[in-house]
Design an enzyme around this catalytic site. Structure first.
Site, PDB file in Angstrom:
ATOM      1  CG  PHE A 291     -21.103   8.937  27.029  1.00 53.32           C
ATOM      2  CD1 PHE A 291     -22.185   8.230  26.526  1.00 53.32           C
ATOM      3  CD2 PHE A 291     -21.223  10.307  27.156  1.00 53.32           C
ATOM      4  CE1 PHE A 291     -23.349   8.870  26.154  1.00 53.32           C
ATOM      5  CE2 PHE A 291     -22.390  10.953  26.786  1.00 53.32           C
ATOM      6  CZ  PHE A 291     -23.452  10.238  26.291  1.00 53.32           C
TER       7      PHE A 291
ATOM      8  CB  CYS B 293     -14.747  12.287  28.673  1.00 48.90           C
ATOM      9  SG  CYS B 293     -13.367  11.302  28.097  1.00 48.90           S
ATOM     10  CG  HIS B 294     -18.712  13.307  29.346  1.00 45.41           C
ATOM     11  ND1 HIS B 294     -18.283  12.101  28.847  1.00 45.41           N
ATOM     12  CD2 HIS B 294     -19.074  14.050  28.277  1.00 45.41           C
ATOM     13  CE1 HIS B 294     -18.389  12.103  27.535  1.00 45.41           C
ATOM     14  NE2 HIS B 294     -18.861  13.276  27.156  1.00 45.41           N
ATOM     15  N   GLY B 295     -16.534  14.758  33.403  1.00 43.94           N
ATOM     16  CA  GLY B 295     -16.469  15.279  34.760  1.00 43.94           C
ATOM     17  C   GLY B 295     -17.071  14.423  35.849  1.00 43.94           C
TER      18      GLY B 295
ATOM     19  N   PRO C 258     -22.042  13.093  35.756  1.00 45.54           N
ATOM     20  CG  PRO C 258     -21.359  13.035  33.522  1.00 45.54           C
ATOM     21  CD  PRO C 258     -20.977  13.587  34.877  1.00 45.54           C
TER      22      PRO C 258
END
Length: 176
Positions: free
Chosen positions: A122, A140-142, A155
């Site tokens: 992202f 943020c999202h790993g 991701p």
């Protein structure tokens, strides 16, 4: 002349001067702005970055065309780890050497990794020397990236981007 009329006249002079000065500033701004290079020319001109002051294990981040570009002077362990990771199953298959650019003499220096430190999931800015693979980590999202900037876990769909650059000397690169 009455004191009231004098103060009124002084106010009108000051107000008129302020309006004229403001108008001159507004009119001069586009004239001054047109003298700076156009954004599309910055990509042609590029940005020269001197790497001679960078020491092993350090990372330098510059901004080019509004995006961060990081140059990592990798340690021998980071290079060895990146080369050994060429053999593991990668989501977005790229070898460590394919992510590097040759110097003017045609040799490839594996010490310097030039990349955009932005997660490909992202667009978050990644944290260096972190994560499960001692490369970069997106908090943020790993997403986890290895010491070559390749996605290994999380991701993110592809590896971190390698910007367009070329070596202009033994110790300097040109971002284009």
């Amino acid at each position: 002349m009455a004191e009231n009329e004098k103060s009124r006249r002084d106010f009108i002079f000051v107000a008129t001067g302020a309006v004229i000065a403001g108008g001159a500033a507004v009119a001069a701004r586009p004239l001054i702005h047109q003298m700076s290079p156009a954004a599309d020319n910055l990509g042609v001109i590029g940005l020269d970055v001197d790497l001679s002051k960078l020491e092993e294990g350090q990372q330098l981040t510059v901004t080019f065309l509004g995006r961060p570009v990081a140059i990592r002077y990798r340690t021998a362990l980071e290079i060895a780890t990146a080369l050994s990771d060429d053999q593991v199953a990668l989501r977005h298959k790229e070898t460590d050497l394919s992510r590097l650019r040759p110097k003017p003499d045609g040799t490839i220096d594996p010490r310097f990794l030039v990349f955009t430190p932005i997660c490909t999931h992202f667009g978050c800015v990644v944290v260096g020397e972190a994560g499960d693979f001692d490369g970069w980590y997106c908090p943020c999202h790993g997403a986890h990236f290895d010491t070559s900037g390749r996605v290994r876990k999380g991701p993110a769909p592809i590896n971190m981007e390698i910007p367009n650059y070329r070596w202009i000397s033994e110790t300097a690169i040109n971002l284009r």
